[in-house]
Design a protein around this motif. Structure first.
Motif, PDB file in Angstrom:
ATOM      1  N   VAL A  46       4.110  62.448  92.596  1.00  0.00           N
ATOM      2  CA  VAL A  46       2.599  61.535  92.742  1.00  0.00           C
ATOM      3  C   VAL A  46       1.809  60.543  91.859  1.00  0.00           C
ATOM      4  O   VAL A  46       1.181  59.860  92.430  1.00  0.00           O
ATOM      5  CB  VAL A  46       1.505  62.879  92.702  1.00  0.00           C
ATOM      6  N   PRO A  47       2.531  60.488  90.873  1.00  0.00           N
ATOM      7  CA  PRO A  47       1.840  59.231  89.767  1.00  0.00           C
ATOM      8  C   PRO A  47       2.297  58.221  90.522  1.00  0.00           C
ATOM      9  O   PRO A  47       0.852  57.017  90.548  1.00  0.00           O
ATOM     10  CB  PRO A  47       1.644  60.166  88.616  1.00  0.00           C
ATOM     11  N   VAL A  48       3.361  57.862  90.379  1.00  0.00           N
ATOM     12  CA  VAL A  48       3.992  57.024  90.695  1.00  0.00           C
ATOM     13  C   VAL A  48       3.314  56.634  91.801  1.00  0.00           C
ATOM     14  O   VAL A  48       3.096  54.969  92.160  1.00  0.00           O
ATOM     15  CB  VAL A  48       5.236  56.731  90.508  1.00  0.00           C
ATOM     16  N   THR A  49       2.960  57.436  93.485  1.00  0.00           N
ATOM     17  CA  THR A  49       2.517  56.497  94.905  1.00  0.00           C
ATOM     18  C   THR A  49       1.212  56.883  94.487  1.00  0.00           C
ATOM     19  O   THR A  49       1.108  54.505  95.340  1.00  0.00           O
ATOM     20  CB  THR A  49       2.733  57.737  95.131  1.00  0.00           C
ATOM     21  N   LEU A  51      -0.549  54.950  91.605  1.00  0.00           N
ATOM     22  CA  LEU A  51      -1.255  53.867  91.026  1.00  0.00           C
ATOM     23  C   LEU A  51      -0.225  53.119  91.791  1.00  0.00           C
ATOM     24  O   LEU A  51      -1.186  51.512  91.843  1.00  0.00           O
ATOM     25  CB  LEU A  51       0.473  53.972  89.888  1.00  0.00           C
ATOM     26  N   THR A  52       0.676  52.985  92.498  1.00  0.00           N
ATOM     27  CA  THR A  52       1.326  51.992  93.511  1.00  0.00           C
ATOM     28  C   THR A  52       0.179  51.043  94.212  1.00  0.00           C
ATOM     29  O   THR A  52      -0.119  50.242  94.485  1.00  0.00           O
ATOM     30  CB  THR A  52       2.667  52.341  93.719  1.00  0.00           C
ATOM     31  N   ALA A  53      -0.523  52.593  94.864  1.00  0.00           N
ATOM     32  CA  ALA A  53      -1.549  52.617  96.207  1.00  0.00           C
ATOM     33  C   ALA A  53      -2.385  52.182  95.585  1.00  0.00           C
ATOM     34  O   ALA A  53      -3.224  50.886  96.527  1.00  0.00           O
ATOM     35  CB  ALA A  53      -1.779  54.208  96.660  1.00  0.00           C
ATOM     36  N   ILE A  54      -2.908  52.240  94.371  1.00  0.00           N
ATOM     37  CA  ILE A  54      -3.914  51.000  94.124  1.00  0.00           C
ATOM     38  C   ILE A  54      -3.266  49.746  92.891  1.00  0.00           C
ATOM     39  O   ILE A  54      -4.518  48.879  93.946  1.00  0.00           O
ATOM     40  CB  ILE A  54      -4.513  51.819  92.669  1.00  0.00           C
ATOM     41  N   ILE A  55      -2.935  49.761  93.180  1.00  0.00           N
ATOM     42  CA  ILE A  55      -2.278  48.141  92.212  1.00  0.00           C
ATOM     43  C   ILE A  55      -1.862  47.186  93.160  1.00  0.00           C
ATOM     44  O   ILE A  55      -2.356  45.994  93.318  1.00  0.00           O
ATOM     45  CB  ILE A  55      -1.150  48.703  91.173  1.00  0.00           C
ATOM     46  N   PRO A  57      -2.324  46.215  96.283  1.00  0.00           N
ATOM     47  CA  PRO A  57      -3.687  45.617  97.568  1.00  0.00           C
ATOM     48  C   PRO A  57      -4.250  44.949  96.649  1.00  0.00           C
ATOM     49  O   PRO A  57      -4.550  43.698  96.530  1.00  0.00           O
ATOM     50  CB  PRO A  57      -4.627  46.917  97.825  1.00  0.00           C
ATOM     51  N   MET A  58      -4.627  45.415  95.463  1.00  0.00           N
ATOM     52  CA  MET A  58      -5.557  43.934  93.905  1.00  0.00           C
ATOM     53  C   MET A  58      -4.337  43.228  94.051  1.00  0.00           C
ATOM     54  O   MET A  58      -5.294  42.385  93.375  1.00  0.00           O
ATOM     55  CB  MET A  58      -5.177  44.933  92.749  1.00  0.00           C
ATOM     56  N   ILE A  59      -3.023  43.574  93.521  1.00  0.00           N
ATOM     57  CA  ILE A  59      -2.696  42.002  93.480  1.00  0.00           C
ATOM     58  C   ILE A  59      -2.187  41.095  95.178  1.00  0.00           C
ATOM     59  O   ILE A  59      -2.154  40.140  94.733  1.00  0.00           O
ATOM     60  CB  ILE A  59      -0.875  42.303  93.619  1.00  0.00           C
ATOM     61  N   LEU A  60      -1.952  41.911  96.057  1.00  0.00           N
ATOM     62  CA  LEU A  60      -1.471  41.164  97.521  1.00  0.00           C
ATOM     63  C   LEU A  60      -2.694  40.739  97.706  1.00  0.00           C
ATOM     64  O   LEU A  60      -3.203  39.649  98.668  1.00  0.00           O
ATOM     65  CB  LEU A  60      -1.289  41.838  98.029  1.00  0.00           C
ATOM     66  N   SER A  61      -3.834  41.187  98.031  1.00  0.00           N
ATOM     67  CA  SER A  61      -5.498  40.353  97.964  1.00  0.00           C
ATOM     68  C   SER A  61      -6.538  40.971  97.036  1.00  0.00           C
ATOM     69  O   SER A  61      -7.185  41.476  97.305  1.00  0.00           O
ATOM     70  CB  SER A  61      -5.731  41.406  99.516  1.00  0.00           C
ATOM     71  N   PRO A  62      -6.292  40.292  96.167  1.00  0.00           N
ATOM     72  CA  PRO A  62      -7.520  40.398  95.219  1.00  0.00           C
ATOM     73  C   PRO A  62      -9.011  40.219  95.588  1.00  0.00           C
ATOM     74  O   PRO A  62      -9.403  40.449  94.993  1.00  0.00           O
ATOM     75  CB  PRO A  62      -7.507  39.246  94.217  1.00  0.00           C
ATOM     76  N   ASN A  63      -8.809  39.687  96.594  1.00  0.00           N
ATOM     77  CA  ASN A  63     -10.602  39.274  96.681  1.00  0.00           C
ATOM     78  C   ASN A  63     -10.989  39.813  98.361  1.00  0.00           C
ATOM     79  O   ASN A  63     -12.089  39.603  98.585  1.00  0.00           O
ATOM     80  CB  ASN A  63     -10.898  37.639  97.019  1.00  0.00           C
ATOM     81  N   GLY A  64     -10.115  41.073  98.803  1.00  0.00           N
ATOM     82  CA  GLY A  64     -10.255  41.714  99.775  1.00  0.00           C
ATOM     83  C   GLY A  64     -10.513  40.844 100.739  1.00  0.00           C
ATOM     84  O   GLY A  64     -10.858  41.644 101.792  1.00  0.00           O
ATOM     85  N   GLU A  65      -9.705  39.492 100.913  1.00  0.00           N
ATOM     86  CA  GLU A  65      -9.777  38.604 102.444  1.00  0.00           C
ATOM     87  C   GLU A  65      -8.957  38.377 103.162  1.00  0.00           C
ATOM     88  O   GLU A  65      -8.765  37.942 103.401  1.00  0.00           O
ATOM     89  CB  GLU A  65     -10.627  37.922 102.161  1.00  0.00           C
TER      90      GLU A  65
END
Length: 112
Positions: A46-49, A51-55, A57-65
């Motif tokens: 659970v912690p790994v999943t 953390l991955t789910a949070i990080i 999207p922030m890496i691949l789409s930092p501006n949310g666009e």
């Protein structure tokens, strides 16, 4: 606007109540609750999943666009440096330092 604030407040309080109830129930019941081995093993991921789910999207789409898979994305460059540092050294603190260093140099130096 007031309706939205009230709805958000009720939603946050509801989530907090559910979280406290679940944690308190497990704390109060203590050793009387026995999880099956398969569930214990699954809960270990659970912690790994999360953390991955949070990080990711922030890496691949930092501006949310949409995806930003270019060299102009400092989060992506820093993450790739972190993966490389982790594979080469296997040291967590060094991996974090390399990732932050590359991120800031890329953002403030290369893209400035």
């Amino acid at each position: 606007m007031t309706g939205t604030v009230l709805t958000n407040t009720v939603m946050i309080l509801g989530m907090a109540a559910v979280t406290v109830f679940v944690k308190a129930a497990l704390f109060v019941l203590g050793d009387r609750v026995v999880f099956p081995p398969l569930l214990k093993q699954a809960l270990g991921f659970v912690p790994v999943t999360v953390l991955t789910a949070i990080i990711v999207p922030m890496i691949l789409s930092p501006n949310g666009e949409g995806l930003e898979l270019t060299w102009r994305n400092p989060q992506l460059v820093g993450a790739l440096a972190a993966v490389l540092a982790c594979v080469v050294t296997g040291k967590q603190l060094l991996t974090i330092a390399v990732a932050l260093g590359v991120f800031f140099v890329w953002q403030l130096g290369v893209l400035a």
